[in-house]
Design a protein around this motif. Structure first.
Motif, PDB file in Angstrom:
ATOM      1  N   GLU A  14      58.580  20.770  19.706  1.00  0.00           N
ATOM      2  CA  GLU A  14      59.088  20.636  18.336  1.00  0.00           C
ATOM      3  C   GLU A  14      58.692  21.850  17.500  1.00  0.00           C
ATOM      4  N   TYR A 195      62.773  22.805  19.317  1.00  0.00           N
ATOM      5  CA  TYR A 195      63.788  21.889  18.786  1.00  0.00           C
ATOM      6  C   TYR A 195      63.398  21.331  17.427  1.00  0.00           C
ATOM      7  N   PRO A 197      64.142  17.883  15.308  1.00  0.00           N
ATOM      8  CA  PRO A 197      64.724  16.542  15.366  1.00  0.00           C
ATOM      9  C   PRO A 197      65.752  16.368  14.256  1.00  0.00           C
ATOM     10  N   LYS A 241      68.735  16.564  18.691  1.00  0.00           N
ATOM     11  CA  LYS A 241      67.910  17.758  18.520  1.00  0.00           C
ATOM     12  C   LYS A 241      68.815  18.973  18.320  1.00  0.00           C
TER      13      LYS A 241
END
Length: 250
Positions: A14, A195, A197, A241
């Protein structure tokens, strides 16, 4: 999808969004009307929700998606694609006054060293001077489409005198057309692919994509050989994503 890219996506982590806390202005560079919604629509919506001003530059006119249209002129196709982009960005939260169309020739945007390149750099500098973005979203440096690569080159040249901006590269054609040589450079970038979210922004993103009807519905421009975003391509952008590469500053 290239197997190397698949592997990189599987191990992606993330992305750190602390930059949002010190961001008042974001600049998005889109080679064609629809790239903004596909590649970073969710992030645009999130920034707008955070009351961060988002400015979007489209570098080309999008005229070559249906070059043999039997019911519209080149000018009419360009106009329609611009209106689609304005509608999509309105859904994401971007005001029309923050949208700029450079109208470079689709599929012929000049790369570094080619005629016309300095002019596009100068145009972009003029906008950057006015908005001072802390965050810049730009297509991946080695995207398989020449307009995407040229857009990256123009942006980086324009940002040479703005070292404070954080640059995130987004993916478009790497998913379906990327070859080993296009993907390999990512392995040498700290953090690799990361990525974001989508959360509540996914619905807005999908609705924004749907505004680009000329790229989704085969008979809008009546060109039997025209470009259409087929389901196989769209599925890369409908997930929960969005993927980015944080560009390392030189």
């Amino acid at each position: 999808m290239n197997s190397k890219l698949q592997s990189l996506l599987k191990v992606s982590t993330e992305i750190d969004t602390t930059v949002f806390q010190r961001t008042t202005s974001c600049l998005v560079i889109a080679p064609h009307p629809d790239d903004e919604s596909l590649g970073c629509g969710g992030l645009i919506a999130r920034l707008c929700d955070l009351q961060i001003a988002v400015h979007v530059i489209f570098t080309t006119d999008g005229s070559m998606s249906h070059p043999h249209s039997r019911n519209t002129s080149t000018a009419a196709r360009c106009k329609m694609r611009e209106q689609e982009a304005i509608s999509a960005l309105r859904i994401l939260g971007v005001e029309e006054k923050n949208i700029t169309f450079f109208r470079g020739k689709d599929s012929a945007l000049p790369a570094r060293g080619e005629t016309g390149f300095p002019g596009f750099v100068a145009q972009m500098i003029g906008i950057i001077d006015g908005i001072n973005p802390e965050l810049v979203l730009v297509p991946y440096e080695f995207d398989p489409h020449r307009d995407h690569r040229a857009s990256w080159q123009i942006t980086i040249a324009a940002l040479e005198h703005y070292p404070g901006a954080e640059i995130w590269q987004y993916l478009i054609w790497l998913y379906t057309l990327g070859k080993e040589g296009d993907v390999e450079p990512i392995s040498n970038i700290p953090g690799g692919i990361q990525y974001l979210p989508m959360g509540n922004q996914l619905g807005k993103k999908r609705t924004a994509i749907s505004q680009h009807k000329s790229q989704l519905i085969p008979d809008v421009f009546d060109d039997p050989d025209g470009f259409i975003l087929v389901n196989e391509v769209l599925q890369n952008f409908y997930g929960d994503k969005e993927y980015y590469i944080k560009q390392v500053k030189s």
